[in-house]
Design an enzyme around this catalytic site. Structure first.
Site, PDB file in Angstrom:
ATOM      1  N   CYS A   1       0.812  -1.224   0.000  1.00 44.59           N
ATOM      2  CA  CYS A   1       0.000   0.000   0.000  1.00 44.59           C
ATOM      3  C   CYS A   1       0.843   1.271   0.000  1.00 44.59           C
ATOM      4  O   CYS A   1       0.330   2.355  -0.217  1.00 44.59           O
ATOM      5  CB  CYS A   1      -0.961  -0.010   1.192  1.00 44.59           C
ATOM      6  SG  CYS A   1      -2.170  -1.326   1.038  1.00 44.59           S
TER       7      CYS A   1
ATOM      8  N   HIS B   1      -3.481   7.213   1.874  1.00 44.83           N
ATOM      9  CA  HIS B   1      -3.850   5.873   1.412  1.00 44.83           C
ATOM     10  C   HIS B   1      -5.189   5.497   2.056  1.00 44.83           C
ATOM     11  O   HIS B   1      -5.452   5.839   3.207  1.00 44.83           O
ATOM     12  CB  HIS B   1      -2.761   4.875   1.810  1.00 44.83           C
ATOM     13  CG  HIS B   1      -3.174   3.454   1.601  1.00 44.83           C
ATOM     14  ND1 HIS B   1      -3.574   2.982   0.372  1.00 44.83           N
ATOM     15  CD2 HIS B   1      -3.283   2.416   2.469  1.00 44.83           C
ATOM     16  CE1 HIS B   1      -3.902   1.712   0.495  1.00 44.83           C
ATOM     17  NE2 HIS B   1      -3.746   1.345   1.754  1.00 44.83           N
TER      18      HIS B   1
ATOM     19  N   ASN C   1     -10.235  -0.227  -0.692  1.00 43.45           N
ATOM     20  CA  ASN C   1      -8.782  -0.117  -0.671  1.00 43.45           C
ATOM     21  C   ASN C   1      -8.230  -0.718  -1.970  1.00 43.45           C
ATOM     22  O   ASN C   1      -8.240  -1.938  -2.139  1.00 43.45           O
ATOM     23  CB  ASN C   1      -8.238  -0.863   0.554  1.00 43.45           C
ATOM     24  CG  ASN C   1      -6.722  -0.790   0.666  1.00 43.45           C
ATOM     25  OD1 ASN C   1      -6.046  -0.349  -0.259  1.00 43.45           O
ATOM     26  ND2 ASN C   1      -6.189  -1.235   1.790  1.00 43.45           N
TER      27      ASN C   1
HETATM   28  O1  UT7 Z   1      -3.944  -1.093   3.274  1.00 43.50           O
HETATM   29  C1  UT7 Z   1      -3.218  -2.084   3.922  1.00 43.50           C
HETATM   30  C2  UT7 Z   1      -3.350  -1.990   5.324  1.00 43.50           C
HETATM   31  N1  UT7 Z   1      -4.567  -2.589   5.816  1.00 43.50           N
HETATM   32  C3  UT7 Z   1      -5.191  -1.982   6.787  1.00 43.50           C
HETATM   33  O2  UT7 Z   1      -4.792  -0.905   7.161  1.00 43.50           O
HETATM   34  C4  UT7 Z   1      -6.347  -2.683   7.460  1.00 43.50           C
HETATM   35  C5  UT7 Z   1      -6.262  -2.436   8.921  1.00 43.50           C
HETATM   36  N2  UT7 Z   1      -7.273  -3.153   9.699  1.00 43.50           N
HETATM   37  C6  UT7 Z   1      -8.574  -2.808   9.659  1.00 43.50           C
HETATM   38  O3  UT7 Z   1      -8.971  -1.947   8.891  1.00 43.50           O
HETATM   39  C7  UT7 Z   1      -9.492  -3.451  10.633  1.00 43.50           C
HETATM   40  O4  UT7 Z   1      -8.748  -4.158  11.592  1.00 43.50           O
HETATM   41  C8  UT7 Z   1     -10.541  -4.404   9.978  1.00 43.50           C
HETATM   42  C9  UT7 Z   1     -11.532  -3.609   9.174  1.00 43.50           C
HETATM   43  C10 UT7 Z   1      -9.849  -5.434   9.124  1.00 43.50           C
HETATM   44  C11 UT7 Z   1     -11.305  -5.123  11.082  1.00 43.50           C
HETATM   45  O5  UT7 Z   1     -11.920  -4.168  11.944  1.00 43.50           O
HETATM   46  P1  UT7 Z   1     -11.762  -4.288  13.516  1.00 43.50           P
HETATM   47  O6  UT7 Z   1     -12.548  -3.203  14.085  1.00 43.50           O
HETATM   48  O7  UT7 Z   1     -10.301  -4.330  13.824  1.00 43.50           O
HETATM   49  O8  UT7 Z   1     -12.474  -5.658  13.816  1.00 43.50           O
HETATM   50  P2  UT7 Z   1     -11.884  -6.919  14.568  1.00 43.50           P
HETATM   51  O9  UT7 Z   1     -10.923  -7.654  13.720  1.00 43.50           O
HETATM   52  O10 UT7 Z   1     -11.468  -6.511  15.944  1.00 43.50           O
HETATM   53  O11 UT7 Z   1     -13.191  -7.756  14.725  1.00 43.50           O
HETATM   54  C12 UT7 Z   1     -14.270  -7.367  15.574  1.00 43.50           C
HETATM   55  C13 UT7 Z   1     -15.377  -8.377  15.433  1.00 43.50           C
HETATM   56  C14 UT7 Z   1     -14.904  -9.830  15.547  1.00 43.50           C
HETATM   57  O12 UT7 Z   1     -15.902 -10.575  16.189  1.00 43.50           O
HETATM   58  P3  UT7 Z   1     -15.778 -10.965  17.725  1.00 43.50           P
HETATM   59  O13 UT7 Z   1     -14.508 -11.735  17.857  1.00 43.50           O
HETATM   60  O14 UT7 Z   1     -15.760  -9.654  18.456  1.00 43.50           O
HETATM   61  O15 UT7 Z   1     -16.993 -11.777  17.966  1.00 43.50           O
HETATM   62  C15 UT7 Z   1     -14.808 -10.256  14.115  1.00 43.50           C
HETATM   63  O16 UT7 Z   1     -14.949 -11.645  13.948  1.00 43.50           O
HETATM   64  O17 UT7 Z   1     -15.960  -8.243  14.126  1.00 43.50           O
HETATM   65  C16 UT7 Z   1     -15.957  -9.511  13.484  1.00 43.50           C
HETATM   66  N3  UT7 Z   1     -15.799  -9.312  12.062  1.00 43.50           N
HETATM   67  C17 UT7 Z   1     -16.830  -9.076  11.236  1.00 43.50           C
HETATM   68  N4  UT7 Z   1     -18.139  -8.953  11.458  1.00 43.50           N
HETATM   69  C18 UT7 Z   1     -18.936  -8.692  10.394  1.00 43.50           C
HETATM   70  C19 UT7 Z   1     -14.653  -9.313  11.331  1.00 43.50           C
HETATM   71  N5  UT7 Z   1     -14.931  -9.064  10.046  1.00 43.50           N
HETATM   72  C20 UT7 Z   1     -16.264  -8.912   9.949  1.00 43.50           C
HETATM   73  C21 UT7 Z   1     -17.141  -8.646   8.895  1.00 43.50           C
HETATM   74  N6  UT7 Z   1     -18.457  -8.539   9.155  1.00 43.50           N
HETATM   75  N7  UT7 Z   1     -16.700  -8.477   7.638  1.00 43.50           N
END
Ligand code: UT7
Length: 334
Positions: free
Chosen positions: A121, A261, A291
């Site tokens: 990225c 980005h 993205n």
């Molecule tokens: O460009 C390259 C660099 N990439 C990035 O910068 C991405 C950076 N990371 C992120 O943007 C975020 O971490 C994500 C968008 C990938 C995830 O968001 P988050 O707020 O960090 O969610 P999380 O991984 O902490 O997950 C929270 C909850 C989990 O459930 P539990 O364990 O709390 O029951 C996940 O399983 O949300 C759940 N979850 C979803 N729920 C509905 C994860 N993905 C999804 C989904 N839909 N697509």
């Protein structure tokens, strides 16, 4: 190095182009594919839809060529005058045979050479530095930089933590000696290889060459430790941007646009807040493109090019796999 302190030819962006495929993949479409919902995706990432290059026979070079041709036609550039074509990408057409060489030949850049740049990225951000350095040195006069990624070719559409984020697209800019005092001003880049497994495609390289094991385990798909990446991205993108402001005696008030980005709206908001920038100064396309990896920044430039005025102060910032990250400062020259 603060480029302002050196007496070299200043490098400026003198033309911009872009391309996104027609097919839209909306949050509602994703609801039918994985266990997710529009409200979660919107609130956690800011994404509503993304573009997908559906045709399996069309690779990244297809979009890169479209973006380059858009630039060439819009600014009446003779492609045979281009010296160098760089394609920033993590989805080259093939592991061997530079995509940029094919793009250069396809657009009629007959006098150019081409190579790819891989920094996930941060690829386009780092690529701008490379272009600026070539122009600063006086070695080349027209350097075409394309950020292009067909993320749909490496995303696992059964993994809800990654498939909701990425989209396909390409953007292009031309670097030339500045016609005035404006152009590439400064950069602050860093990387941290200790975190390389946090955002990766594990197989297909020399560490894990393709085998039945790598195929069976899905190691050819993109994987990220979302939380780890998020945590680093928030602090490092903001820190790098703040460094750039400090080094150039700038305050948020003097900045015209932040061109960040587009990984997650929450990461962008955190950077903007740290710099004290009002919402209208923060460029975004994440809600409708997602993205697009190396294409986010040039697509932002392309979508907003009519807004920019000569002398406008732009801050670029990115964070990505490697980890790689940084920020740069450019004054708009055209
Ligand atoms: O460009 C390259 C660099 N990439 C990035 O910068 C991405 C950076 N990371 C992120 O943007 C975020 O971490 C994500 C968008 C990938 C995830 O968001 P988050 O707020 O960090 O969610 P999380 O991984 O902490 O997950 C929270 C909850 C989990 O459930 P539990 O364990 O709390 O029951 C996940 O399983 O949300 C759940 N979850 C979803 N729920 C509905 C994860 N993905 C999804 C989904 N839909 N697509």
């Amino acid at each position: 190095m603060n480029l302002e302190r050196t007496k070299q030819t200043k490098a400026a962006i003198t033309a911009v182009g872009g391309y996104v495929p027609d097919t839209i993949l909306s949050n509602q479409d994703l609801e039918k594919m994985v266990d997710t919902n529009d409200a979660w995706i919107t609130s956690r990432t800011g994404i509503k839809e993304r573009r997908i290059l559906k045709d399996p026979e069309k690779p990244t070079s297809f979009m890169a060529i479209e973006a380059a041709q858009d630039l060439i036609q819009s600014y009446h550039i003779d492609p045979s005058t281009i010296d160098l074509v760089i394609v920033a990408t993590v989805t080259p057409d093939m592991p061997v045979a530079a995509t940029a060489a094919y793009v250069a030949s396809s657009i009629g850049a007959t006098e150019a050479f081409g190579y790819d740049l891989s920094a996930a990225c941060s690829g386009f951000l780092y690529g701008m530095s490379t272009c600026a350095a070539y122009i600063n040195s006086g070695r080349y006069k027209k350097v075409l930089l394309i950020g292009a990624d067909k993320m749909s070719s490496i995303v696992d559409y059964t993994d809800r933590t990654t498939c909701i984020i990425f989209g396909d697209g390409a953007g292009a800019v031309l670097f030339e000696p500045s016609p005035n005092e404006y152009g590439w001003e400064d950069e602050y880049f860093r990387s941290n290889g200790a975190e390389r497994m946090s955002l990766r495609i594990k197989a297909g390289g020399s560490l894990y060459p393709t085998s039945t094991t790598t195929l069976e385990n899905g190691w050819h798909n993109l994987f990220q430790e979302g939380k780890t990446v998020f945590k680093y991205a928030v602090s490092e993108m903001a820190e790098a941007s703040e460094q750039i402001l400090k080094r150039n005696d700038l305050t948020g008030k003097e900045i015209n646009y932040l061109v960040p980005h587009q990984a997650n709206k929450r990461i962008i908001d955190a950077t903007a807040k740290r710099l004290g920038l009002e919402e209208e100064k923060v460029l975004m396309n994440i809600s409708y493109y997602g993205n697009t990896t190396a294409a986010t920044i040039p697509l932002l430039l392309n979508d907003n090019k009519l807004k920019f005025k000569k002398g406008d102060k732009l801050i670029f910032a990115a964070f990505g796999g490697g980890f790689t990250w940084g920020a740069s400062y450019l004054t708009w020259a055209i």
